[in-house]
Motif scaffolding. Structure first.
Motif, PDB file in Angstrom:
ATOM      1  N   ARG A 150      24.697   1.319 -13.292  1.00  0.00           N
ATOM      2  CA  ARG A 150      25.169   1.731 -14.613  1.00  0.00           C
ATOM      3  C   ARG A 150      25.420   3.241 -14.620  1.00  0.00           C
ATOM      4  NH1 ARG A 150      24.224  -2.354 -18.429  1.00  0.00           N
ATOM      5  NH2 ARG A 150      24.427  -4.300 -17.265  1.00  0.00           N
ATOM      6  N   PHE A 151      26.321   3.676 -15.524  1.00  0.00           N
ATOM      7  CA  PHE A 151      26.601   5.103 -15.645  1.00  0.00           C
ATOM      8  C   PHE A 151      26.668   5.490 -17.122  1.00  0.00           C
ATOM      9  CE2 PHE A 151      30.711   2.943 -15.479  1.00  0.00           C
ATOM     10  CZ  PHE A 151      31.411   3.518 -16.529  1.00  0.00           C
ATOM     11  N   ALA A 152      26.385   6.752 -17.387  1.00  0.00           N
ATOM     12  CA  ALA A 152      26.476   7.272 -18.754  1.00  0.00           C
ATOM     13  C   ALA A 152      27.943   7.577 -19.055  1.00  0.00           C
ATOM     14  CB  ALA A 152      25.633   8.533 -18.892  1.00  0.00           C
ATOM     15  N   PRO A 153      28.465   7.116 -20.193  1.00  0.00           N
ATOM     16  CA  PRO A 153      29.881   7.350 -20.504  1.00  0.00           C
ATOM     17  C   PRO A 153      30.191   8.829 -20.670  1.00  0.00           C
ATOM     18  CG  PRO A 153      28.726   6.456 -22.406  1.00  0.00           C
ATOM     19  CD  PRO A 153      27.771   6.367 -21.261  1.00  0.00           C
ATOM     20  N   ARG A 154      31.346   9.237 -20.169  1.00  0.00           N
ATOM     21  CA  ARG A 154      31.823  10.611 -20.336  1.00  0.00           C
ATOM     22  C   ARG A 154      32.796  10.664 -21.517  1.00  0.00           C
ATOM     23  NH1 ARG A 154      30.990  10.034 -14.894  1.00  0.00           N
ATOM     24  NH2 ARG A 154      30.069  11.822 -13.814  1.00  0.00           N
ATOM     25  N   SER A 155      32.871  11.808 -22.144  1.00  0.00           N
ATOM     26  CA  SER A 155      33.774  11.973 -23.280  1.00  0.00           C
ATOM     27  C   SER A 155      35.220  11.938 -22.804  1.00  0.00           C
ATOM     28  CB  SER A 155      33.483  13.302 -23.983  1.00  0.00           C
ATOM     29  OG  SER A 155      34.420  13.526 -25.012  1.00  0.00           O
ATOM     30  N   LEU A 156      36.019  11.074 -23.409  1.00  0.00           N
ATOM     31  CA  LEU A 156      37.431  10.972 -23.069  1.00  0.00           C
ATOM     32  C   LEU A 156      38.196  10.574 -24.329  1.00  0.00           C
ATOM     33  CD1 LEU A 156      39.388  11.192 -20.642  1.00  0.00           C
ATOM     34  CD2 LEU A 156      39.208   8.712 -20.415  1.00  0.00           C
ATOM     35  N   PRO A 157      38.736  11.548 -25.067  1.00  0.00           N
ATOM     36  CA  PRO A 157      39.442  11.243 -26.314  1.00  0.00           C
ATOM     37  C   PRO A 157      40.653  10.340 -26.070  1.00  0.00           C
ATOM     38  CG  PRO A 157      39.028  13.612 -26.087  1.00  0.00           C
ATOM     39  CD  PRO A 157      38.725  12.981 -24.755  1.00  0.00           C
ATOM     40  N   PRO A 158      41.048   9.520 -27.063  1.00  0.00           N
ATOM     41  CA  PRO A 158      42.196   8.619 -26.903  1.00  0.00           C
ATOM     42  C   PRO A 158      43.474   9.334 -26.497  1.00  0.00           C
ATOM     43  CG  PRO A 158      40.976   8.077 -28.892  1.00  0.00           C
ATOM     44  CD  PRO A 158      40.373   9.340 -28.367  1.00  0.00           C
ATOM     45  N   GLU A 159      43.688  10.547 -27.032  1.00  0.00           N
ATOM     46  CA  GLU A 159      44.917  11.269 -26.675  1.00  0.00           C
ATOM     47  C   GLU A 159      44.925  11.670 -25.204  1.00  0.00           C
ATOM     48  OE1 GLU A 159      42.165  14.161 -28.878  1.00  0.00           O
ATOM     49  OE2 GLU A 159      42.865  12.081 -29.101  1.00  0.00           O
ATOM     50  N   ARG A 160      43.735  11.924 -24.640  1.00  0.00           N
ATOM     51  CA  ARG A 160      43.660  12.243 -23.212  1.00  0.00           C
ATOM     52  C   ARG A 160      43.950  10.996 -22.385  1.00  0.00           C
ATOM     53  NH1 ARG A 160      40.097  15.109 -19.569  1.00  0.00           N
ATOM     54  NH2 ARG A 160      41.364  15.300 -17.678  1.00  0.00           N
TER      55      ARG A 160
END
Length: 258
Positions: A150-160
């Protein structure tokens, strides 16, 4: 069970479960403008709990979501559902990938999103070995191995996400090659261009070399048009392409004057 409450567990008969799975495969394969991603997610959840005898019935009655057209590969819903489950469960996977040019690769990735675009699906993920975001076309993924990590989710905005997919759709083999040497430090260039700065390299502390190319001089002109107006730059390209580009631009200037 008031309106607006969370959907309770559904008790489905065998026939209903098979009907659901077939319908979801058809929606996901059809790449509807809306609903394909939700259908794929629901299909992944449903097929995960279907007994093997029912999965065999679904496979017999509804072929895998496949597409074959000139120059394109094909993919199966099993790859899509494995990737959808990995996105949902935040589970690292190893994928086999065959780029348009080059040998088959194995990549360890942390899947973040599956995105339908045009007639293709794209996996947006964190590449563990390269420590950066990458986008892979699903029809070039030859296998998915779930690594049970398992991994911790990274921030990735929809526009990116949209930008990463847009770059992946337009970045490919080029028949016409050129380079723009821009009077901007590479850090500033990357800040301005974002994901479109792919391939840019520093040429001294104050300059950046950026590869520009495509199928014709028109593609080169389009790429150059995105360089900020305040930035000075020079263009390096073959003399035949330079002459074609000059004719194209002179014709446009004459049309503007008229």
């Amino acid at each position: 069970l008031e309106a607006g409450a969370s959907l309770p567990p559904l008790l489905l008969s065998d026939e209903e479960a098979v009907a659901f799975a077939i319908g979801l495969r058809m929606v996901a394969a059809g790449r509807l403008r809306r609903g394909a991603e939700s259908a794929l997610s629901a299909l992944a959840k449903l097929e995960q709990v279907l007994p093997s005898r029912l999965r065999r019935r679904v496979k017999a009655m509804a072929p895998d979501a496949r597409r074959t057209s000139p120059g394109d590969g094909e993919f199966s819903s099993s790859v899509l559902t494995d990737l959808a489950l990995a996105c949902r469960d935040r589970e690292r996977v190893r994928i086999g990938y065959e780029p348009a040019e080059g040998k088959r690769q194995e990549r360890r990735v942390e899947p973040s999103a599956l995105v339908p675009s045009g007639r293709d699906w794209y996996l947006v993920c964190w590449d563990v070995d390269r420590a950066d975001w990458r986008t892979f076309r699903v029809d070039r993924i030859t296998g998915v191995e779930r690594l049970r990590v398992r991994f911790a989710p990274r921030s990735l905005p929809p526009e990116r996400v949209d930008e990463l997919v847009a770059v992946a759709r337009t970045w490919g083999p080029r028949t016409e090659e050129a380079a723009a040497v821009v009077e901007l430090p590479i850090e500033r260039f990357r800040a301005v261009f974002g994901e479109w700065a792919q391939g840019a390299t520093a040429e001294g502390p104050e300059r950046t070399r950026w590869p520009v190319g495509g199928a014709s001089a028109r593609d080169i002109a389009y790429g150059l048009s995105w360089i900020p107006a305040e930035a000075d730059y020079r263009v390096e390209l073959a003399e035949s392409d330079r002459a074609e580009l000059r004719v194209l631009l002179e014709g446009m200037l004459e049309a503007l004057d008229r």
